[in-house]
Design a protein around this motif. Structure first.
Motif, PDB file in Angstrom:
ATOM      1  N   ALA A   1      -3.404   6.441  -6.480  1.00  0.00           N
ATOM      2  CA  ALA A   1      -2.662   6.085  -7.548  1.00  0.00           C
ATOM      3  C   ALA A   1      -3.362   6.232  -8.920  1.00  0.00           C
ATOM      4  CB  ALA A   1      -2.229   4.379  -7.446  1.00  0.00           C
ATOM      5  N   VAL A   2      -4.744   5.901  -8.732  1.00  0.00           N
ATOM      6  CA  VAL A   2      -5.489   6.173 -10.077  1.00  0.00           C
ATOM      7  C   VAL A   2      -5.634   7.743 -10.356  1.00  0.00           C
ATOM      8  CG1 VAL A   2      -7.838   6.099 -10.863  1.00  0.00           C
ATOM      9  CG2 VAL A   2      -7.053   4.007  -9.790  1.00  0.00           C
ATOM     10  N   GLU A   3      -5.663   8.469  -9.302  1.00  0.00           N
ATOM     11  CA  GLU A   3      -5.606   9.938  -9.396  1.00  0.00           C
ATOM     12  C   GLU A   3      -4.357  10.579 -10.034  1.00  0.00           C
ATOM     13  OE1 GLU A   3      -6.212  11.135  -5.452  1.00  0.00           O
ATOM     14  OE2 GLU A   3      -8.465  11.490  -5.800  1.00  0.00           O
TER      15      GLU A   3
ATOM     16  N   PRO B   1       5.229   8.674  -7.321  1.00  0.00           N
ATOM     17  CA  PRO B   1       4.910  10.043  -8.330  1.00  0.00           C
ATOM     18  C   PRO B   1       4.435   9.099  -9.620  1.00  0.00           C
ATOM     19  CG  PRO B   1       7.281   9.609  -8.374  1.00  0.00           C
ATOM     20  CD  PRO B   1       6.702   8.513  -7.357  1.00  0.00           C
ATOM     21  N   ASP B   2       4.645   8.056  -9.982  1.00  0.00           N
ATOM     22  CA  ASP B   2       3.952   7.571 -11.353  1.00  0.00           C
ATOM     23  C   ASP B   2       3.003   6.534 -10.777  1.00  0.00           C
ATOM     24  OD1 ASP B   2       3.638   6.193 -13.748  1.00  0.00           O
ATOM     25  OD2 ASP B   2       5.733   5.781 -14.045  1.00  0.00           O
ATOM     26  N   GLY B   3       1.597   7.195 -10.959  1.00  0.00           N
ATOM     27  CA  GLY B   3       0.839   6.208 -10.545  1.00  0.00           C
ATOM     28  C   GLY B   3       0.412   4.932 -11.274  1.00  0.00           C
ATOM     29  N   CYS B   4       0.727   5.121 -12.619  1.00  0.00           N
ATOM     30  CA  CYS B   4       0.339   4.109 -13.547  1.00  0.00           C
ATOM     31  C   CYS B   4       1.374   2.891 -13.377  1.00  0.00           C
ATOM     32  CB  CYS B   4       0.704   4.464 -15.141  1.00  0.00           C
ATOM     33  SG  CYS B   4       0.408   2.960 -16.346  1.00  0.00           S
ATOM     34  N   SER B   5       2.827   3.369 -12.923  1.00  0.00           N
ATOM     35  CA  SER B   5       3.668   2.104 -12.982  1.00  0.00           C
ATOM     36  C   SER B   5       3.485   1.406 -11.541  1.00  0.00           C
ATOM     37  CB  SER B   5       5.019   2.665 -12.988  1.00  0.00           C
ATOM     38  OG  SER B   5       5.917   1.916 -12.500  1.00  0.00           O
TER      39      SER B   5
ATOM     40  N   GLY C   1      -2.852   0.637 -18.635  1.00  0.00           N
ATOM     41  CA  GLY C   1      -2.401   1.404 -19.531  1.00  0.00           C
ATOM     42  C   GLY C   1      -3.055   2.226 -20.723  1.00  0.00           C
ATOM     43  N   SER C   2      -4.299   1.733 -20.653  1.00  0.00           N
ATOM     44  CA  SER C   2      -5.276   2.224 -21.617  1.00  0.00           C
ATOM     45  C   SER C   2      -5.533   3.739 -21.258  1.00  0.00           C
ATOM     46  CB  SER C   2      -6.368   1.351 -21.903  1.00  0.00           C
ATOM     47  OG  SER C   2      -7.323   1.368 -20.949  1.00  0.00           O
ATOM     48  N   TRP C   3      -5.505   3.809 -19.751  1.00  0.00           N
ATOM     49  CA  TRP C   3      -5.948   4.920 -19.138  1.00  0.00           C
ATOM     50  C   TRP C   3      -4.942   6.436 -19.411  1.00  0.00           C
ATOM     51  CZ3 TRP C   3      -6.960   2.636 -13.651  1.00  0.00           C
ATOM     52  CH2 TRP C   3      -8.013   1.684 -13.937  1.00  0.00           C
ATOM     53  N   THR C   4      -3.830   5.823 -19.740  1.00  0.00           N
ATOM     54  CA  THR C   4      -2.801   6.710 -20.392  1.00  0.00           C
ATOM     55  C   THR C   4      -2.825   7.181 -21.593  1.00  0.00           C
ATOM     56  OG1 THR C   4      -0.978   5.335 -20.128  1.00  0.00           O
ATOM     57  CG2 THR C   4      -1.410   6.507 -18.156  1.00  0.00           C
TER      58      THR C   4
ATOM     59  N   LEU D   1       0.963  -1.189  -0.022  1.00  0.00           N
ATOM     60  CA  LEU D   1      -0.014   0.031  -0.071  1.00  0.00           C
ATOM     61  C   LEU D   1       0.789   1.281  -0.159  1.00  0.00           C
ATOM     62  CD1 LEU D   1      -2.743  -1.023   2.477  1.00  0.00           C
ATOM     63  CD2 LEU D   1      -2.560  -1.510  -0.126  1.00  0.00           C
ATOM     64  N   LEU D   2       2.027   1.317   0.757  1.00  0.00           N
ATOM     65  CA  LEU D   2       2.790   2.436   1.040  1.00  0.00           C
ATOM     66  C   LEU D   2       3.230   2.857  -0.624  1.00  0.00           C
ATOM     67  CD1 LEU D   2       3.706   4.356   2.893  1.00  0.00           C
ATOM     68  CD2 LEU D   2       5.852   3.108   3.150  1.00  0.00           C
ATOM     69  N   PRO D   3       3.824   2.050  -1.414  1.00  0.00           N
ATOM     70  CA  PRO D   3       4.145   2.167  -2.692  1.00  0.00           C
ATOM     71  C   PRO D   3       2.857   2.934  -3.627  1.00  0.00           C
ATOM     72  CG  PRO D   3       5.189   0.247  -2.325  1.00  0.00           C
ATOM     73  CD  PRO D   3       4.134   0.561  -1.048  1.00  0.00           C
ATOM     74  N   LEU D   4       1.890   2.345  -3.383  1.00  0.00           N
ATOM     75  CA  LEU D   4       0.678   2.865  -4.290  1.00  0.00           C
ATOM     76  C   LEU D   4       0.644   4.620  -3.726  1.00  0.00           C
ATOM     77  CD1 LEU D   4      -2.204   0.354  -4.158  1.00  0.00           C
ATOM     78  CD2 LEU D   4      -0.996   1.273  -6.153  1.00  0.00           C
ATOM     79  N   ARG D   5       0.733   4.779  -2.427  1.00  0.00           N
ATOM     80  CA  ARG D   5       0.489   6.034  -2.095  1.00  0.00           C
ATOM     81  C   ARG D   5       1.532   7.107  -2.459  1.00  0.00           C
ATOM     82  NH1 ARG D   5      -1.748   3.474   2.539  1.00  0.00           N
ATOM     83  NH2 ARG D   5       0.206   4.128   3.702  1.00  0.00           N
ATOM     84  N   GLN D   6       2.766   6.535  -2.490  1.00  0.00           N
ATOM     85  CA  GLN D   6       3.720   7.376  -2.404  1.00  0.00           C
ATOM     86  C   GLN D   6       4.330   7.664  -3.771  1.00  0.00           C
ATOM     87  OE1 GLN D   6       6.804   6.166   0.682  1.00  0.00           O
ATOM     88  NE2 GLN D   6       5.699   7.112   2.171  1.00  0.00           N
TER      89      GLN D   6
END
Length: 221
Positions: free
Chosen positions: A164-166, A106-110, A216-219, A99-104
């Motif tokens: 991360a989605v944001e 900077p690259d949400g997609c990755s 990936g399609s979201w970007t 969870l921490l990596p999701l929140r921190q």
């Protein structure tokens, strides 16, 4: 990033480096304990994870831990209190490695793609799934205390995914972000159920590949 997931799955002792709980080497009566509480929690976590909380008997605990029921309950008070301590330890590991990596990041997609790859590794071993998802299915319907903890866990996972989605879709409105977050939350729990139902690592990898393609399609303009 250290591969916390694999260290946890394959080395119970490594749990001592994640979510270490305050323990004492002295019993309530003032005499030295005959066991280390950290080791007990690590072993019990893996036992509940493999066998299930409901299906783990006192005799199972005694055989796995090498201590008597009276010693165990003197330290924790009850089986349900032992589960609480185990959940604390497990959630500390989930927080650090997933969870921490999701929140921190900077690259949400990755971050999202890495999350789902790590989830597949986390749940694939022995087809055990996620301890919290297992408790949601097996215990929460009849155990209010467990239901409260699993509900809080679901909310934490949703919140981390939403961050991360944001970052992945910074120009999208709230409705789109909420929809995509809900989709990923459902996928997260679905992967766990698939693992428990016997999905192979190859099958899980295919599912994750589909999720990655969707993210990936979201970007893509």
């Amino acid at each position: 990033r250290k591969d916390v997931v694999q260290r946890m799955l394959h080395n119970p002792a490594s749990l001592d480096t994640m979510g270490r709980m305050a323990t004492s080497a002295v019993s309530r009566g003032g005499r030295p304990r005959q066991f280390e509480l950290d080791d007990v929690l690590s072993r019990t976590l893996l036992l509940f994870w493999r066998k299930g909380y409901r299906n783990t008997t006192t005799r199972d605990l005694e055989a796995e831990l090498g201590i008597t029921q009276s010693s165990l309950y003197n330290a924790f008070g009850s089986k349900s209190a032992l589960l609480d301590a185990v959940i604390d330890r497990y959630l500390s590991a989930v927080e650090e490695s997933l969870l921490l990596p999701l929140r921190q990041s900077p690259d949400g997609c990755s971050a999202l793609k890495t999350f789902f790859r790590d989830i597949s590794a986390w749940i694939a071993t022995d087809g055990r799934g996620c301890l919290m998802v297992n408790l949601m299915a097996d215990e929460a319907p009849t155990n209010p205390a467990v239901a409260k903890r699993t509900r809080a866990h679901r909310d934490r996972v949703r919140a981390a995914l939403r961050v991360a989605v944001e970052r992945t879709c910074p120009t999208e409105g709230t409705d789109v972000v909420d929809h995509r977050t809900s989709l990923l939350l459902a996928t997260t729990f679905g992967l766990n159920i698939a693992a428990r139902a016997g999905a192979t690592p190859t099958e899980l990898a295919r599912m994750v590949a589909g999720v990655e393609a969707e993210i990936g399609s979201w970007t893509t303009p």
